[in-house]
Design a protein around this motif. Structure first.
Motif, PDB file in Angstrom:
ATOM      1  N   PRO A   1       4.409  -2.854   8.767  1.00 33.02           N
ATOM      2  CA  PRO A   1       5.728  -2.684   8.370  1.00 33.02           C
ATOM      3  C   PRO A   1       5.550  -1.299   7.623  1.00 33.02           C
ATOM      4  N   LEU A   2       6.427  -0.253   7.868  1.00 33.86           N
ATOM      5  CA  LEU A   2       6.486   0.791   7.017  1.00 33.86           C
ATOM      6  C   LEU A   2       8.104   0.813   6.391  1.00 33.86           C
ATOM      7  N   VAL A   3       8.045   0.331   5.270  1.00 31.76           N
ATOM      8  CA  VAL A   3       9.321   0.063   4.545  1.00 31.76           C
ATOM      9  C   VAL A   3       9.818   0.679   3.285  1.00 31.76           C
TER      10      VAL A   3
ATOM     11  N   SER B   1       0.650  -1.177   0.029  1.00 36.93           N
ATOM     12  CA  SER B   1       0.079  -0.058  -0.105  1.00 36.93           C
ATOM     13  C   SER B   1       0.730   1.259  -0.038  1.00 36.93           C
ATOM     14  N   ASN B   2       0.383   2.155  -0.820  1.00 40.78           N
ATOM     15  CA  ASN B   2       1.103   3.437  -0.959  1.00 40.78           C
ATOM     16  C   ASN B   2       0.289   4.516  -0.055  1.00 40.78           C
TER      17      ASN B   2
ATOM     18  N   THR C   1       3.365  -1.278   4.126  1.00 49.80           N
ATOM     19  CA  THR C   1       3.254  -0.068   3.346  1.00 49.80           C
ATOM     20  C   THR C   1       4.505   0.533   3.154  1.00 49.80           C
ATOM     21  N   ASN C   2       4.368   1.868   2.230  1.00 48.56           N
ATOM     22  CA  ASN C   2       5.584   2.503   1.927  1.00 48.56           C
ATOM     23  C   ASN C   2       5.518   3.817   2.244  1.00 48.56           C
ATOM     24  N   PRO C   3       6.266   4.778   2.633  1.00 44.22           N
ATOM     25  CA  PRO C   3       6.113   6.080   3.252  1.00 44.22           C
ATOM     26  C   PRO C   3       5.571   7.006   2.317  1.00 44.22           C
TER      27      PRO C   3
ATOM     28  N   ILE D   1      10.315   9.377   1.756  1.00 48.85           N
ATOM     29  CA  ILE D   1      11.216   8.641   1.293  1.00 48.85           C
ATOM     30  C   ILE D   1      12.484   9.342   0.698  1.00 48.85           C
ATOM     31  N   CYS D   2      12.251  10.454   0.017  1.00 43.12           N
ATOM     32  CA  CYS D   2      13.166  11.101  -0.486  1.00 43.12           C
ATOM     33  C   CYS D   2      14.348  11.673   0.575  1.00 43.12           C
TER      34      CYS D   2
END
Ligand code: 11C
Length: 348
Positions: free
Chosen positions: A118-120, A106-107, A147-149, A154-155
């Motif tokens: 998990p935020l990965v 999930s984004n 999930t991704n941040p 992320i940057c």
């Protein structure tokens, strides 16, 4: 054999980026596109207003869009769903897919900060994926949410990780200049902000300040201990179509010269031996004093590299530099796909 995958929220801006990367993918076969009732039943090419700077892949043009119900027959053979849903819908729908045994990459921001989710960023904290087992037990799911941040997080975090590992972090200040595509589907027409800047993005500063500390935290006894440094963000919307720029000021625990920081960033390439299809060197350094620039540099590494320039001494902090990220690729769809590629390679 390829793993069958679907995209939730397929007609929106991030949904389109998912399709760009998944239409021809060596590990995944894109079979299912889901969106709102309004789009369901239509061919994808008729259901979407294709916004991207690349052509709509031939393969998806005639796919019939379905609704976001995991019980639909189109999801029967699907093992992984990528979610580009808005947060409120993600909150409700992602657990339904996880309950049905799907791995949801999930984004969306809905579950990022939940203790068992998990935020990965795989280059930074791939070990946090182990939280999945706790999540499954606790929630009784056969599937899981990973999930991704947020894009601007992320940057920053990719550039902070090699600095933290080598010199430690004491405090970080970030001023962002964020593209209109980050505001979603309506972002591009909102180039009405030309000749302007909006010094506010809802919840953005909070997300950067909390997500970064979770990502850079340590997994201990099934819990993430958040990283222990101060981070302050000030977020701005600027009239750029794609590409978030960040001016980052870092005070390290140990002394560090700009050249040493540059070397640490340049050497940072932790997943290079895994041959993940979407992986690119995480940090590319530009020496020219007027780089990075969104139009010139956002597509480096197929949009997956963070481009860093102007690494220099700072009179208050230790160093300061400028980082650029393709916000809807590295900062969204590409981030989620890289999580899935890593997961499949390591665990399946
Ligand atoms: C923006 N960063 O540029 C936001 C968009 O939490 O994934 C992404 C929001 C999120 O407005």
């Amino acid at each position: 054999m390829k793993i069958k995958v679907g995209v939730l929220g397929a007609t929106g801006m991030v949904g389109q980026r998912f399709i760009q990367f998944l239409a021809e993918h060596p590990m995944f076969e894109l079979t299912t596109l889901a969106a709102s009732e309004r789009s369901a039943g239509k061919k994808y090419s008729e259901a979407t207003n294709w916004y991207l700077d690349v052509e709509m892949p031939e393969k998806v043009r005639d796919l019939i869009v379905t609704t976001t119900d995991p019980k639909n027959k189109e999801f029967e053979d699907v093992d992984i769903v990528f979610s580009a849903l808005p947060s409120d819908l993600a909150k409700k729908l992602e657990p339904e897919f996880a309950k049905e045994g799907k791995l949801v990459f999930s984004n969306a921001s809905a579950y990022r900060m939940e203790e068992d989710v998990p935020l990965v960023i795989p280059e930074v904290n791939a070990d946090h994926l182990e939280l999945i087992e706790i999540q499954r037990k606790k929630r009784g799911w056969d599937g899981a949410i990973i999930t991704n941040p947020n894009c601007s997080t992320i940057c920053a975090v990719i550039t902070l990780k090699p600095i933290m590992d080598k010199f430690g972090l004491e405090s970080v200040f970030i001023a962002t200049l964020q593209a209109v595509s980050g505001a979603g589907y309506n972002g591009v027409p909102s180039m009405a902000i030309l000749d302007n800047l909006i010094p506010y993005i809802k919840n953005e500063e909070e997300k950067m300040q909390t997500e970064s500390l979770k990502l850079l935290g340590t997994l201990k006894d099934g819990k993430v201990e958040f990283a222990n440094f101060k981070l302050s963000a000030s977020c701005n919307r600027v009239p750029v179509i794609d590409g978030h720029t960040e001016c980052i000021f870092v005070k390290t625990k140990e002394e560090a010269e700009p050249e040493e920081i540059k070397e640490a960033m340049d050497k940072f390439d932790p997943l290079k031996d895994l041959n993940l299809p979407t992986y690119a060197k995480p940090i590319v350094i530009k020496e020219e004093s007027d780089r990075p620039q969104p139009r010139l540099d956002r597509n480096i590494g197929n949009g997956m590299s963070i481009v860093v320039g102007r690494i220099r001494k700072d009179p208050i902090f230790t160093v300061k530099y400028v980082a650029l990220e393709h916000n809807t690729i590295r900062g969204a769809a590409g981030a989620s796909i890289l999580n899935a590629e890593y997961f499949v390679k390591k665990y399946l």
